[in-house]
Design an enzyme around this catalytic site. Structure first.
Site, short mmCIF file in Angstrom:
data_model
loop_
_atom_site.label_atom_id
_atom_site.label_comp_id
_atom_site.label_asym_id
_atom_site.label_seq_id
_atom_site.Cartn_x
_atom_site.Cartn_y
_atom_site.Cartn_z
N ALA A 67 -6.16 2.00 8.41
CA ALA A 67 -4.74 2.03 8.77
C ALA A 67 -4.58 2.38 10.25
O ALA A 67 -5.20 1.78 11.11
CB ALA A 67 -4.01 3.01 7.85
N ASP A 117 -1.60 12.24 23.11
CA ASP A 117 -0.24 12.18 22.54
C ASP A 117 -0.21 12.72 21.12
O ASP A 117 0.87 13.03 20.59
CB ASP A 117 0.25 10.73 22.52
CG ASP A 117 0.67 10.22 23.88
OD1 ASP A 117 0.77 11.05 24.81
OD2 ASP A 117 0.90 9.01 24.03
N ASN A 176 -4.06 8.79 2.61
CA ASN A 176 -4.30 7.91 3.75
C ASN A 176 -4.64 8.71 5.01
O ASN A 176 -5.76 8.74 5.47
CB ASN A 176 -3.07 7.04 4.00
CG ASN A 176 -3.39 5.57 4.10
OD1 ASN A 176 -4.43 5.11 3.63
ND2 ASN A 176 -2.51 4.82 4.70
N ASP A 230 0.82 -1.21 0.00
CA ASP A 230 0.00 0.00 0.00
C ASP A 230 0.86 1.26 0.00
O ASP A 230 0.49 2.28 -0.59
CB ASP A 230 -0.93 0.00 1.21
CG ASP A 230 -2.12 -0.93 1.02
OD1 ASP A 230 -2.35 -1.37 -0.12
OD2 ASP A 230 -2.82 -1.21 2.01
#
Length: 256
Positions: A158, A146, A117, A53
């Site tokens: 993802a 974070d 993405n 990918d």
């Protein structure tokens, strides 16, 4: 004569050579593409991407012709065939039996950079947690975490998914906003319409990672939908839900 662009992952050269020989028997013209050869993009009829990918993400930014991916990585959500299915692809090419899967790009305005993405803003391991303010047309959100991920539907399977974010079908017109390790358990993913411009400000500069590429530290950035899209050609029997079930086991019937 069709002109095929080829973009491939280093280490797969022997497979690429095999593909090229088969294409030449079909009287195809071959152009090897790299990210430095942007002027070639408008002269290809089809771009073949051999790799995972990540390789497809790189290629998609530099070409305008439709893409067909051949899985040479682990999951291969953006790939249409495995590297063992090249002959099957040639059969589909002969009959032009493809389904068009269109994916939209988004852009980071401060970087003049596209992403397909996700974009990730994340602190250094030795730094304190970030105060993150997210503003958009219809409101704002605050997170103490974070970092934060702003994912496209393509990227929803993802990093965002690994943090508990939702899976979006590719044709859903939305962003997924996912905090990374938030202090408050109630801080979960939020889905926003993709016609919004999203502005993010963090309490101190954090790494800005766009489709896996670290652009350095920023404490302000904004994103919006780009006019650029890419078409991925799929076999006619392609089914996104089948892809999710096969690659991740999600929604699979284990009682058969």
């Amino acid at each position: 004569m069709k002109v095929f662009g080829i973009f491939y992952k280093p280490g797969l050269k022997s497979i690429v050579d095999e593909f090229v020989q088969k294409l030449k028997k079909k009287n195809a013209h071959i152009v090897f593409l790299t990210s430095n050869e942007k002027e070639i993009e408008d002269h290809t009829d089809l771009t073949l991407v051999i790799g995972g990918d990540g390789t497809v993400l790189k290629a998609a930014k530099y070409v305008s012709s439709p893409i067909i991916g051949f899985k040479g990585g682990r999951l291969g959500f953006l790939s249409s065939y495995t590297i063992d299915e090249f002959d099957k692809f040639l059969e589909h090419l002969e009959s032009n039996s493809f389904y068009e899967d269109k994916r939209q790009f988004f852009e980071v305005l401060e970087l003049n950079s596209l992403y397909l993405n996700d974009i990730v803003a994340i602190r250094e391991p030795h730094q304190k947690m970030l105060d993150i303010n997210v503003k958009f047309k219809d409101g704002s959100f605050y997170f103490h975490a974070d970092g934060i991920i702003i994912s496209t539907p393509t990227g929803s399977t993802a990093y965002s998914l690994s943090l508990g974010g939702p899976i979006l079908l590719p044709n859903v017109k939305a962003y997924v906003l996912t905090p990374i390790a938030p202090q408050f358990l109630a801080s979960r993913s939020v889905i926003l319409p993709d016609d919004e411009k999203i502005s993010v400000e963090t309490s101190f500069p954090s790494h800005l990672i766009v489709d896996g590429h670290d652009f350095g530290k920023f404490n302000k950035f904004s994103v919006r939908k780009s006019e650029k899209s890419i078409t991925i050609l799929r076999p006619l029997d392609y089914d996104f839900s089948k892809s999710i079930k096969e690659k991740m086991g999600y929604g699979k019937n284990y009682f058969k």
